[in-house]
Scaffold this motif. Structure first.
Motif, PDB file in Angstrom:
ATOM      1  N   THR A 102      -3.449  -4.674 -16.571  1.00  0.00           N
ATOM      2  CA  THR A 102      -1.915  -4.166 -16.809  1.00  0.00           C
ATOM      3  C   THR A 102      -2.080  -2.644 -16.301  1.00  0.00           C
ATOM      4  N   CYS A 103      -0.831  -1.884 -16.338  1.00  0.00           N
ATOM      5  CA  CYS A 103      -0.754  -0.321 -16.135  1.00  0.00           C
ATOM      6  C   CYS A 103      -1.771   0.422 -16.851  1.00  0.00           C
ATOM      7  N   SER A 104      -2.185  -0.160 -18.203  1.00  0.00           N
ATOM      8  CA  SER A 104      -2.953   0.728 -18.928  1.00  0.00           C
ATOM      9  C   SER A 104      -4.536   1.037 -18.541  1.00  0.00           C
ATOM     10  N   GLY A 117       9.387   5.776 -15.655  1.00  0.00           N
ATOM     11  CA  GLY A 117       8.779   4.505 -15.885  1.00  0.00           C
ATOM     12  C   GLY A 117       8.640   3.848 -14.584  1.00  0.00           C
ATOM     13  N   ASN A 158       5.635   0.522 -17.643  1.00  0.00           N
ATOM     14  CA  ASN A 158       4.808   1.843 -17.832  1.00  0.00           C
ATOM     15  C   ASN A 158       5.644   2.907 -18.137  1.00  0.00           C
ATOM     16  N   SER A 207       1.527   1.827 -21.590  1.00  0.00           N
ATOM     17  CA  SER A 207       2.311   0.701 -21.092  1.00  0.00           C
ATOM     18  C   SER A 207       2.334  -0.359 -21.873  1.00  0.00           C
TER      19      SER A 207
END
Length: 204
Positions: free
Chosen positions: A38-40, A79, A142, A155
């Motif tokens: 993911t975006c994290s 975002g 995000n 995110s």
């Protein structure tokens, strides 16, 4: 005048730290949550936002549905997003003028999108596959603070299963045989003709 070496090192470090944010500000794929990433992976340190997917939960085969990814909360200044599906026969398409681009049947942002009325929204469409089944939409949103660094951002993900009904293939008509409705006129004609011939024979 020469700068101390530690000052030069500090400037270099700042550039390196901000490089990932600049490099991916135009969006990237493979971070929708479909494959765990993911975006994290890059963005962290901020409070987690809420990400929702809205749109039809059922589509006819080959039909197109309109969907919206919404990001609320978190740093919330701007975002980004990444959307993917788990069915290769389905197709994702960016909405016109939405700031989204398509890359290898995934969608991502062209640039971080500013929030409006406390939310960041991205509109897109899903073209269902030509046969019945299920398509699962994976989305990552995000929420960033807009400082061009990957810190202080956060995110979250969302998924939406879409049931695909029916198909678009033409149904073949049954060949051979007669239905009761189709055979009735023929049978009546045959009986009438037979009776007429029988009466003629009796009169002659």
């Amino acid at each position: 005048m020469k700068f101390p070496s530690y000052a030069a090192a500090g400037v270099l470090s700042a550039c390196l730290l901000s490089a990932p944010a600049f490099a991916y500000s135009a969006g990237m794929t493979g971070n929708s949550g479909k494959s765990a990433a993911t975006c994290s992976t890059c963005h962290a340190g901020g409070s987690a936002p809420t990400v929702t997917l809205t749109g039809p939960s059922s589509l006819a085969a080959g039909a197109t549905g309109q969907y919206t990814l919404t990001i609320t909360g978190g740093p919330g200044l701007k975002g980004g997003m990444n959307v993917a599906v788990d069915n290769t026969a389905a197709s994702l398409e960016p909405g016109t003028g939405t700031g989204i681009k398509k890359v290898s049947n995934e969608l991502t942002h062209n640039a971080p999108k500013p929030a409006a009325s406390g939310a960041i929204t991205f509109n897109f469409s899903l073209v269902a596959p030509p046969s019945a089944g299920t398509v699962r939409i994976f989305a990552a949103g995000n929420s960033v603070n807009g400082d061009n660094n990957s810190t202080g951002d956060a995110s979250a993900t969302a998924t939406l299963p879409v049931t695909v009904t029916g198909n678009n293939e033409p149904q073949e008509e049954e060949k051979g045989g007669c239905s009761s409705a189709g055979g009735a006129p023929v049978l009546a004609f045959a009986l009438t003709t037979g009776l007429a011939l029988l009466r003629r024979r009796r009169r002659s």
